[in-house]
Design an enzyme around this catalytic site. Structure first.
Site, PDB file in Angstrom:
ATOM      1  N   GLU A  41       0.882  -1.155   0.000  1.00  0.00           N
ATOM      2  CA  GLU A  41       0.000   0.000   0.000  1.00  0.00           C
ATOM      3  C   GLU A  41       0.926   1.213   0.000  1.00  0.00           C
ATOM      4  OE1 GLU A  41      -2.715   0.119   3.340  1.00  0.00           O
ATOM      5  OE2 GLU A  41      -3.591   1.958   2.558  1.00  0.00           O
ATOM      6  N   ARG A 269       5.468 -12.720  10.153  1.00  0.00           N
ATOM      7  CA  ARG A 269       6.030 -11.388   9.910  1.00  0.00           C
ATOM      8  C   ARG A 269       7.453 -11.332  10.401  1.00  0.00           C
ATOM      9  NH1 ARG A 269       2.444  -7.144   9.373  1.00  0.00           N
ATOM     10  NH2 ARG A 269       3.936  -5.589  10.087  1.00  0.00           N
ATOM     11  N   LYS A 279       4.495   0.608   9.634  1.00  0.00           N
ATOM     12  CA  LYS A 279       4.553   1.906   8.956  1.00  0.00           C
ATOM     13  C   LYS A 279       3.982   3.006   9.838  1.00  0.00           C
ATOM     14  CE  LYS A 279       2.893   0.175   5.071  1.00  0.00           C
ATOM     15  NZ  LYS A 279       2.446  -0.038   3.683  1.00  0.00           N
TER      16      LYS A 279
HETATM   17  P1  ATP Z   1       2.773  -2.342   8.226  1.00  0.00           P
HETATM   18  O1  ATP Z   1       2.000  -3.397   8.943  1.00  0.00           O
HETATM   19  O2  ATP Z   1       4.209  -2.245   8.553  1.00  0.00           O
HETATM   20  O3  ATP Z   1       2.128  -1.007   8.288  1.00  0.00           O
HETATM   21  P2  ATP Z   1       1.525  -3.273   5.903  1.00  0.00           P
HETATM   22  O4  ATP Z   1       1.286  -4.711   6.116  1.00  0.00           O
HETATM   23  O5  ATP Z   1       0.385  -2.358   6.111  1.00  0.00           O
HETATM   24  O6  ATP Z   1       2.783  -2.811   6.730  1.00  0.00           O
HETATM   25  P3  ATP Z   1       1.571  -3.393   3.081  1.00  0.00           P
HETATM   26  O7  ATP Z   1       2.048  -2.330   2.181  1.00  0.00           O
HETATM   27  O8  ATP Z   1       0.130  -3.679   3.140  1.00  0.00           O
HETATM   28  O9  ATP Z   1       2.124  -2.999   4.499  1.00  0.00           O
HETATM   29  O10 ATP Z   1       2.388  -4.713   2.877  1.00  0.00           O
HETATM   30  C1  ATP Z   1       2.753  -5.260   1.647  1.00  0.00           C
HETATM   31  C2  ATP Z   1       3.139  -6.695   1.867  1.00  0.00           C
HETATM   32  O11 ATP Z   1       4.229  -6.771   2.771  1.00  0.00           O
HETATM   33  C3  ATP Z   1       2.006  -7.505   2.459  1.00  0.00           C
HETATM   34  O12 ATP Z   1       1.905  -8.709   1.746  1.00  0.00           O
HETATM   35  C4  ATP Z   1       2.447  -7.755   3.866  1.00  0.00           C
HETATM   36  O13 ATP Z   1       1.980  -9.017   4.301  1.00  0.00           O
HETATM   37  C5  ATP Z   1       3.959  -7.716   3.782  1.00  0.00           C
HETATM   38  N1  ATP Z   1       4.563  -7.281   5.048  1.00  0.00           N
HETATM   39  C6  ATP Z   1       4.324  -6.140   5.727  1.00  0.00           C
HETATM   40  N2  ATP Z   1       5.007  -6.106   6.875  1.00  0.00           N
HETATM   41  C7  ATP Z   1       5.740  -7.248   6.933  1.00  0.00           C
HETATM   42  C8  ATP Z   1       6.652  -7.816   7.882  1.00  0.00           C
HETATM   43  N3  ATP Z   1       6.992  -7.179   9.006  1.00  0.00           N
HETATM   44  N4  ATP Z   1       7.193  -9.017   7.607  1.00  0.00           N
HETATM   45  C9  ATP Z   1       6.887  -9.661   6.470  1.00  0.00           C
HETATM   46  N5  ATP Z   1       6.028  -9.199   5.527  1.00  0.00           N
HETATM   47  C10 ATP Z   1       5.456  -8.008   5.751  1.00  0.00           C
END
Ligand code: ATP
Ligand code: MG
Length: 565
Positions: A41, A269, A279
């Site tokens: 996102e 994660r 984020k």
């Molecule tokens: P955050 O939780 O840090 O705000 P998010 O999950 O909202 O991040 P996205 O942009 O939606 O961020 O994530 C894109 C991809 O990255 C998704 O498939 C998500 O599962 C993966 N992702 C996000 N954070 C992690 C993490 N800490 N470890 C592994 N994969 C991750």
């Protein structure tokens, strides 16, 4: 131990995702087609957690001859920005990955809107005029059913009319939403008539401008976008496991049983000690000025790690070493630090830098003479070659390499006749020193033995210690930024204390007036060096010829292991 023949790389065990994919291929799922996607996102910069997802998404496609697309899940114009789109793209490229196609969830806004209309017509969605708070209050709990909205059973034609007018801009943001009509008593809370569309008129979308007044919720857009694209394996983190049945339910409403649909699977994660990986929290650090921007070298963001001196290889090796499981956990940051030391050991040239300089005068060395000495760039890498170091009568050495009244076990310079080697140069003996009115040592005197030059026979003479130096006349001034872990506790989010109190006050120390050897004059931003005996450093992105700036990537040894023992 696995024994392999010389030409074979040892076969690593497959992780559970690779096992699944191999199984699917064996069973001929989707005709053997493999398609993945990385779906960020664009509401923040990438962090190293995302790299874990990137490595498996792109890695699976690469390993099994499939394709991986980059898709921006850009369904919320309130929080999203093109600045993030651009940085996400360049970070992925920097990591060494290539997407097949570039897509946006906003490409499907029409398709998603049409689907919403279809759901309404089928009696599977309705417009709810209650506020988001009221809807949340009516959700119930995992053990008690929710309350049905008074608008739940309104006529289909009414919902249809209202939804179309929601999109025309007839109603204010937050005044009504579209909800799927599923089951307010469902054991999975996500099925309790989830909101699938909301009105947003306050922020234009970075791609579609003000064309749309209604936007799909992430849950309504994500799974369908995977479906529209033909994704075979939709890989994401464990928190989405409970959403999976809902994504499947949406697709079941318009796709026949047994037909193609994406297969979502979830992995743990990445969380790393002494930092935060969300984020939202990273944005808070930036907005409150607790760090100097998203690319502050203390941040776990890709841009921060890059500026800190981390290489793409070291980050990918780290991700490879931790693997993919179904169990949430916390990875010790020392593993990441180990990965960069290992990568830089043979790659980074080893140079002299003096952080707290004190003058060393070689009293028997001819005045105004300079001599070019040769030193190895990196003894761990035969191909790294050599470079020149101008030697002379006046040098800078590290203040801590001299002691006036030294204990017996101090093997560096002290006026007791002990011999010390100057790195890649001669053996010297301290003969005296000078102090200022306050009693601070300002100059150290020594004599050198011209028969002990490194690289000659006399250079083999063994002494207990070697010290670093730079030539006073050719060295350059540098600013050195000593970065350390951002937080002083392993898991800042688990602590009862306020986030702000947990920031490591020593996470950044800036040293001015450091002296580095002349060879660093033309060092390019982001190039890596080992400052002998100190650690790995990289040239900051904002460093210039007139103002050299080095960032500490990592010390030579893990100093925290001792601290926390
Ligand atoms: P955050 O939780 O840090 O705000 P998010 O999950 O909202 O991040 P996205 O942009 O939606 O961020 O994530 C894109 C991809 O990255 C998704 O498939 C998500 O599962 C993966 N992702 C996000 N954070 C992690 C993490 N800490 N470890 C592994 N994969 C991750
Ligand atoms: Mg998320």
């Amino acid at each position: 131990m696995t024994i392999t023949n010389e030409n074979e790389t040892p076969k690593k065990n497959l992780n559970f995702i690779e096992q699944m994919v191999e199984n699917d291929l064996k069973e001929g799922l989707n005709g053997g087609r493999i398609q993945t996607r990385f779906p960020p996102e664009p509401n923040g910069h990438l962090h190293i957690g995302h790299v874990k997802a990137i490595c498996i998404d792109f890695g699976i496609a690469e390993k099994y001859n499939g394709i991986c697309n980059l898709r921006f899940d850009d369904t919320n114009p309130v929080k999203e920005d093109v600045e993030y789109v651009d940085s996400i793209k360049s970070d992925i490229q920097w990591l060494g990955f290539h997407w097949e196609n570039l897509y946006y969830a906003s490409d499907y806004f029409q398709q998603l809107y049409d689907l919403a209309i279809f759901f309404i017509k089928e009696g599977k969605a309705y417009v709810d005029e209650q506020s988001a708070e009221t809807i949340a209050q009516q959700k119930g709990t995992p053990t008690t059913p929710g309350t049905e909205s008074p608008f739940r059973n309104r006529p289909i034609s009414e919902s249809l009319d209202l939804f179309e007018r929601m999109n025309k801009g007839d109603f204010a943001d937050g005044s009504m939403v579209l909800r799927a009509k599923i089951d307010m008593a469902h054991s999975n809370m996500h099925f309790r008539d989830p909101i699938i569309y909301r009105i947003i008129t306050t922020h234009p979308h970075h791609r579609t401008g003000t064309k749309w007044k209604v936007y799909p919720m992430y849950d309504f857009a994500h799974g369908q976008s995977d479906y529209f694209e033909g994704v075979t394996h939709s890989l994401c983190t464990l928190e989405f496991e409970v959403h999976r049945p809902l994504y499947d339910w949406f697709i079941d409403q318009f796709v026949e049983e047994g037909a193609y649909r994406p297969k979502q699977r979830e992995f743990n994660r990445l969380n790393i000690t002494y930092t935060v990986m969300s984020k939202r929290k990273l944005l808070q650090l930036v907005e409150e000025g607790l760090v100097n921007g998203w690319d502050d070298p203390r941040m776990p963001t890709v841009c921060g790690l890059r500026r800190r001196g981390y290489t793409a290889t070291s980050i990918r090796n780290f991700i490879d070493s931790i693997g993919y499981t179904k169990v949430e956990g916390m990875i010790d940051v020392s593993l990441l630090e180990h990965a960069i030391r290992e990568d830089l050991k043979p790659k980074a040239d080893r140079v002299c830098a003096i952080f707290d300089p004190i003058k060393l005068i070689i009293t028997n060395y001819p005045e105004n003479a300079t001599e070019i000495l040769i030193t190895e760039n990196n003894p761990e890498n035969e191909k790294s070659g050599t470079r020149e170091m101008p030697f002379g009568r006046e040098l800078y050495i590290e203040r801590s390499d001299f002691m006036e009244d030294a204990p017996k076990n101090f093997f560096r310079l002290t006026p007791n006749g002990r011999e010390v080697r100057l790195k890649s140069a001669y053996i010297v003996q301290c003969t005296g020193f000078k102090k200022d009115a306050d009693g601070n040592v300002t100059e150290v005197y020594c004599t050198y033995d011209p028969t002990t030059k490194s690289g000659t026979e006399g250079g083999n003479k063994k002494v207990k210690s070697t010290i670093n130096w730079v030539n006073i006349h050719s060295c350059i001034d540098a600013e050195v930024r000593l970065y350390d872990r951002l937080f002083s506790v392993e898991d800042p989010l688990a602590s009862e204390k306020d986030f702000h109190e947990l920031i490591n006050p020593e996470s950044l120390k800036i040293l001015q007036g450091c002296k580095v050897e002349a060879s660093l004059k033309d060092a390019k931003p982001l190039s890596n060096f080992q400052f002998l005996k100190i650690g790995y450093f990289t040239v900051d992105e904002e460093s210039t010829k007139d103002h050299l700036i080095f960032n500490r990537t990592v010390s030579l040894k893990d100093t925290w292991a001792k601290k926390t023992e």
